[in-house]
Design an enzyme around this catalytic site. Structure first.
Site, mmCIF file in Angstrom:
data_model
loop_
_atom_site.group_PDB
_atom_site.id
_atom_site.type_symbol
_atom_site.label_atom_id
_atom_site.label_comp_id
_atom_site.label_asym_id
_atom_site.label_seq_id
_atom_site.Cartn_x
_atom_site.Cartn_y
_atom_site.Cartn_z
ATOM 1 N N ASP A 1 -0.624 -4.798 6.145
ATOM 2 C CA ASP A 1 -1.602 -5.713 5.551
ATOM 3 C C ASP A 1 -1.357 -5.901 4.056
ATOM 4 O O ASP A 1 -0.706 -5.081 3.410
ATOM 5 C CB ASP A 1 -3.022 -5.162 5.760
ATOM 6 C CG ASP A 1 -3.192 -3.790 5.126
ATOM 7 O OD1 ASP A 1 -2.261 -2.969 5.250
ATOM 8 O OD2 ASP A 1 -4.224 -3.561 4.492
ATOM 9 N N GLU A 2 -1.885 -6.977 3.535
ATOM 10 C CA GLU A 2 -1.999 -7.223 2.101
ATOM 11 C C GLU A 2 -0.705 -6.985 1.328
ATOM 12 O O GLU A 2 -0.653 -6.192 0.402
ATOM 13 C CB GLU A 2 -3.096 -6.334 1.497
ATOM 14 C CG GLU A 2 -4.453 -6.602 2.078
ATOM 15 C CD GLU A 2 -5.564 -5.842 1.348
ATOM 16 O OE1 GLU A 2 -6.554 -6.508 0.999
ATOM 17 O OE2 GLU A 2 -5.428 -4.629 1.130
ATOM 18 N N VAL A 3 0.335 -7.678 1.712
ATOM 19 C CA VAL A 3 1.595 -7.538 0.985
ATOM 20 C C VAL A 3 1.658 -8.615 -0.089
ATOM 21 O O VAL A 3 1.503 -9.798 0.180
ATOM 22 C CB VAL A 3 2.791 -7.688 1.939
ATOM 23 C CG1 VAL A 3 4.086 -7.462 1.184
ATOM 24 C CG2 VAL A 3 2.652 -6.713 3.100
ATOM 25 N N HIS B 1 0.818 -1.223 0.000
ATOM 26 C CA HIS B 1 0.000 0.000 0.000
ATOM 27 C C HIS B 1 0.848 1.267 0.000
ATOM 28 O O HIS B 1 0.521 2.241 0.689
ATOM 29 C CB HIS B 1 -0.947 0.022 1.210
ATOM 30 C CG HIS B 1 -2.035 -1.003 1.113
ATOM 31 N ND1 HIS B 1 -3.158 -0.813 0.345
ATOM 32 C CD2 HIS B 1 -2.146 -2.251 1.645
ATOM 33 C CE1 HIS B 1 -3.933 -1.886 0.432
ATOM 34 N NE2 HIS B 1 -3.349 -2.774 1.207
#
Lengths: 587, 503
Positions: free
Chosen positions: B300-302, B240
């Site tokens: 988050d969300e790597v 992100h």
């Protein structure tokens, strides 16, 4: 060193230069947007024929003149409105290196000023922008649409007002392009109704279908029967007085928008019954009158079609309504007439026997609709109804317009096929129930629904007059009406105005985003379609005051830094970006 | 709903002309937070709009009136001063008594006074004869959870300072106490850094209009402090972070197609030592700008695909002897956590950091956001970490109808786990991700739906009956509308006495 990559790096620079005013962004980096970004100043809905030259002109807000060959209040007031829509914010400069467009000349070939917009009004126009600009229309209504288009062609590029040389010939695909609001489930304040009319005019919608009363409340103040709203409105603050209604009609008229009120009967009339219970059918249960059965019927509901009182009352009431609302059409509702209460009432059973209806309650509905619609005809009005009576087998007058509302986005066609094959005129609304929220927003569905996309004869298709969005107000009031409506309704607006071939979702996305940002700038809280931003203005930013003085950019060059400032920002940004790309990507 | 609440039918008149707030032993117990709160609540109690200010009742002394309230006496348990700021450990409990013409609000800390004033403003109402009245009432109240947050995403769309401040007011009315500010993300970088101005210069949507300056941020923090709200900023990494790369391209991993970079960038590059030098300086600045003990570090969300394609990261993996790219993420987060921990800060993180096995400080607050939250809560609390629930409360996901009941019904204790595990639950957060939300619709989309979550996080676990809550919820929505918030209708047809007026 990769020359090709360098080239692709230049794409963002191109975008900076054209300065489009909507900048939607990807939802995720893995999901780049498809489609082509339109040039700035792209109109929505898209005109039938639109040719744009790369040649640019500039506009001086102070010197720009609107002129008209026809004397008409609609034209004069439109000039005032659009002057502030186009020029009403500060920081606008004349681009000194470009020829100046001196004004817009309006030619109304009929040389007449219309009074009220109608189903048969002529909304076509042509617009030529060369070294001068001319807007030609047969009627004043075409002028209004053309002026809106003109206002959308003008854009500001880092403060410079620009317009491309352009040639447009435009005519709507459908004559009926509506927006329906429900002011009974929740009251919608007058300023919000007006904002919505503004937004409609920015999208060339031309009918405000005003579902003004329903079961829940009766905000319409009747002079003949003042008790209706005294008892039936939510409160004294939740009213549409005769003055307010006249104000709305006038506001709409000046924008070429028809106001068609809907007083829905025989169902959806609980609020009428608060003051006049005798209008409603007394429902029976267990051999007793006035007893409700949960989820079947109330104690009293749905107008009693067997009593003369009902027709006498409606006759007087609709006489007033037909005088208050100047449009040639009234919407008479007639949807969702549930028969349970009628089944339960012995007087109605007796009436059915007398009339020889047997057990066919649709015949009773037909009887009611025939009498009421006949009454409307006698008042010299035409009418629109929801599809239900026709679907129930009732024969209504064959010049009725029928609004198709069932079936949703995926299953409306069979209703359209059946109703239009019976010879009725139709309006589609099933696809455009904007009150049903979805995540993510369903604008593509709204955009791709085509009212002629059904199986039927040419004659049946010729009877499709257009479509309308519906915003039922169970969960809508002044807090969220405009954001829920826009830009979803814009998607429907283009479908109803532009040629059927204008249908590429991906490309429309960018143009719609530009339209959204344009609407924000004009004071409509239009919600986002996707991540991104709207250039230098967002909702929530301080509103600019229009500038009244000079439109010349300060150009004195005393030293290098002020000289640099005299170059427009985008040129400077362009130089910086080119340099940085050359340094970074091409080494 | 307060923890303990008893109200009698006897009412007391409250007259705006004479009403005032007073503080017991004002010399020691006075500070800006109190004075500002008194200023705010006077108009909130007596009506925001002139046309409703008809509280000089002509019909005073109704039957059943037990007295006139001329003042609300505030008693504070310990002295306050102007540097007091709310924290995860703040005591927000208060006692409120209205009896026969006397009204007393007592609390140990300032923050309890803030909550109690809000309650007082809600129990004063307009009698049918027009005067403002309050019933004889005894309330003893405290929050069930210490962390009751609203997360706003100001990266996918920019949200103006004006709306952020307005939202802080709405939060106060709902006794929220944490503004979790997801300030930057892939699409834009509106945080204007003092030391690294290029981040917003290049990474904001517009470097002049779509940024939060240091003074904007200080104003927001102070505004929040006065309302007992903590501001916890989130600078999410290593994923992100596309917008960081606009200003600092070397920070991000270059993605490769075959043997050459393809022009795309991935997560922060953990193989480059300069990364951590930068992060240390950057977070030192952030730590100073945001005085709260906690910073949210995201995590988050790597996506590993880009790391896997990059030869430097590949070499790094080989050098470190890793068998798996989740270890790269773990390495990165560990470095970052150590940096931020070294600054004396605590951190809040998304659940993935724990899922990937990073070692975190004991006071870390882990935020659970994915589906299957029950098992995750069990796992995280078993490891002994303080935990927040967000999964149930993603209010950006809209649906047709009265969906607040779904948010109301989500009970953070509903997971398998011991009492001790449950004690680690600090509360939860309402999240409003910004894909389809900006200033036009943020407030109406958030409120009153977030009010349902607010009651879940404040009131006793047993207060969970939707039918009982519905009339209070409807009243509360109208109360918010009356105070000028565009809280949308969510229970079907109806009206508020005062409808929303567009600004």
């Amino acid at each position: 060193m990769e020359p090709f990559k360098c080239h692709s790096c230049l794409v963002p620079i191109f975008l900076v230069i054209v300065g489009c005013h909507g900048y939607i962004n990807y939802l995720a980096i893995r999901l780049p947007l498809q489609g082509e970004r339109p040039p700035p100043g792209s109109p929505w809905p898209q005109p039938k024929q639109w040719q744009q030259s790369p040649d640019l002109l500039t506009i001086d807000p102070i010197k720009f003149q609107f002129t008209s060959d026809t004397d008409c209040d609609i034209i004069t007031k439109a000039f005032e409105r659009y002057h502030s829509l186009i020029f009403g914010y500060k920081g606008l400069w004349v681009a000194e290196d470009k020829p100046t467009l001196p004004g817009l000349e309006v030619v109304i070939s009929s040389k007449t000023c219309g009074k009220y917009p109608s189903l048969s009004m002529d909304e076509s126009y042509s617009l030529v922008i060369n070294n001068t600009a001319t807007l030609t229309a047969t009627e004043v209504w075409g002028f209004l649409r053309g002026l809106e288009t003109f206002s959308q062609l003008v854009y500001d590029n880092q403060g410079e007002l620009l317009i491309n040389k352009t040639s447009i010939t435009d005519v709507p695909r459908f004559p009926y392009r509506g927006s329906h609001l429900d002011t009974a489930r929740h009251y919608i304040p007058i300023p919000v109704l007006k904002q919505n009319l503004d937004a409609m005019s920015y999208n060339k919608l031309n009918v405000f279908h005003w579902h003004i009363v329903d079961d829940q409340s009766f905000p319409f103040v009747s002079k003949t029967f003042p008790k209706l709203s005294e008892k039936g409105a939510y409160s004294k603050l939740h009213l549409y007085t005769p003055e307010a209604v006249a104000d709305i009609i006038e506001y709409a008229r000046l924008r070429g928008i028809r106001v068609i009120p809907e007083f829905d009967t025989p169902g959806h009339t609980a609020s009428w019954g608060i003051a006049y219970q005798e209008l409603l059918t007394t429902c029976w249960a267990n051999g007793k009158p006035g007893v409700a059965i949960y989820n079947k019927h109330a104690e009293h509901e749905i107008l009693d079609p067997t009593k003369n009182f009902t027709y006498e009352f409606l006759g007087q009431f609709f006489k007033e309504v037909s005088e208050v609302f100047p449009d040639e059409y009234l919407h008479m509702g007639m949807d969702e007439g549930y028969y349970y209460c009628w089944f339960s009432n012995p007087n109605i059973t007796e009436f059915m026997t007398e009339q020889g209806f047997g057990k066919d309650y649709f015949k009773l509905e037909q009887y009611y609709s025939e009498r009421v619609l006949g009454m409307i005809s006698d008042l010299d009005k035409k009418y629109i109804i929801w599809q239900d009576p026709v679907e129930n087998g009732a024969q209504v007058r064959n010049d009725s317009i029928v609004t198709i509302w069932k079936g949703g986005y995926s299953d409306w066609r069979r209703y359209m096929e059946s109703v239009s094959s019976k010879g009725y005129y139709t309006i589609l609304s099933s696809c455009w129930y904007l009150n049903y929220l979805t995540y993510p927003p369903a604008w593509r569905q709204f955009y791709s629904c085509d009212p002629l996309d059904f199986t039927g004869s040419q004659a049946a298709k010729d009877r499709v007059l257009g479509g309308q969005t519906c915003l039922w107000a169970e969960f809508v009031d002044g807090t969220n009406l405009l954001t829920r409506m826009w830009p979803s309704a814009s998607a429907a607006a283009e479908r109803l105005w532009s040629p059927a071939e204008v249908r590429d979702n991906d490309t429309a996305y960018f143009r719609l985003d530009q339209q959204r940002c344009r609407m924000l700038r004009r004071g409509i809280p239009t919600e986002p379609l996707l991540g991104g931003y709207c250039g230098d203005y967002e909702w929530g930013f301080e509103k600019d005051e229009p500038q009244l003085e000079s439109t010349e950019r300060p150009t004195t060059c005393i030293n290098t830094s002020t000289c640099l400032l005299s170059i427009s920002h985008y040129q400077l940004l362009c130089v910086v970006l080119v340099l940085s790309y050359l340094l970074n990507s091409c080494k | 709903m307060p923890q303990s609440y008893s109200s009698q039918s006897m009412t007391n008149n409250v007259d705006a002309a004479t009403f005032k707030f007073s503080v017991v032993n004002e010399a020691i117990f006075s500070c800006t937070v109190l004075q500002e709160a008194f200023k705010r609540y006077e108009p909130l109690i007596f009506g925001r709009r002139p046309e409703t200010l008809y509280f000089h009742s002509q019909a005073r002394r109704n039957v059943g009136v037990s007295g006139d309230i001329d003042e609300l006496v505030v008693q504070l348990g310990k002295p306050c001063n102007d540097v007091d700021a709310p924290s995860l450990q703040s005591d927000e409990s208060y006692k409120l008594t209205v009896q026969n013409g006397q009204a007393m609000l007592s609390a140990n800390e300032l923050w309890g006074v803030i909550r109690g004033l809000e309650t007082f403003s809600q129990i004063v109402y307009q009698s049918p004869t027009g005067g403002m009245v309050v019933n004889n009432t005894v309330i003893s109240d405290f929050p069930r959870f210490n962390h009751r947050g609203v997360m706003l995403d100001t990266s996918r769309h920019y949200v103006s300072k004006k709306t952020i401040l307005k939202n802080l007011d709405a939060m106060t009315q709902n006794k929220y106490n944490v503004f979790h500010w997801h300030i930057v993300d892939d699409p834009s970088f509106p945080y204007q850094s003092a030391n690294f101005p290029e981040l917003s210069q290049k990474g904001a949507y517009d470097p002049e209009t779509h940024v939060y300056t240091q003074s904007d941020i200080q104003e927001i923090i102070e505004y929040a402090r006065l309302r007992g709200i903590r501001v916890v900023p989130e600078f999410d990494s290593p994923g992100h972070t596309q917008s960081w790369g606009k200003g600092r391209p070397d920070l991000l991993t270059k993605c490769y197609s075959g043997s050459s970079p393809n022009g795309q960038f991935g997560p922060v590059d953990p193989s480059n030592n300069a990364t951590f030098t930068f992060l240390k300086q950057f977070f030192m600045e952030v730590g100073n700008a945001f005085p709260d003990k906690y910073i949210h570090l995201g995590g988050d969300e790597v996506s590993f695909a880009c790391w896997q394609s990059n030869p430097d990261v590949q070499a790094f993996v080989k050098r470190m002897g890793y068998s798996d790219y989740s270890q790269v993420e773990q390495y990165y987060m560990q470095q970052l956590l150590d940096i931020v921990g070294g600054l004396g800060k605590g951190y809040q993180i998304w659940q993935e950091v724990i899922d990937n096995g990073a070692k975190v400080q004991a006071d870390t607050v882990v935020e659970v956001w994915k589906a299957g939250w029950e098992d995750e809560m069990n796992k995280v609390t078993k490891l002994g970490y303080k935990t927040l629930l967000a999964t149930c409360w993603y209010l950006n996901y809209i649906s047709y109808g009265s969906d607040w009941t779904k948010y109301y019904g989500c009970e953070p204790y509903n997971f398998p786990g011991t009492e001790d595990q449950k004690k680690l639950i600090q509360g939860g957060e309402t999240c409003m991700w910004g894909e389809y939300v900006d200033d036009t619709n943020l407030m109406s989309r958030l409120w009153p739906r977030a009010s349902a979550v607010a009651e879940r996080l404040w009131s006793a676990q047993s207060v969970s009956n939707v039918q009982e809550a519905t009339p209070r919820f409807i009243e509360h929505r109208c109360r918010m509308v009356g105070r000028g918030f565009p809280a949308e209708p969510i229970n079907g047809p109806g009206f508020c006495r005062e409808e929303y007026i567009v600004d």
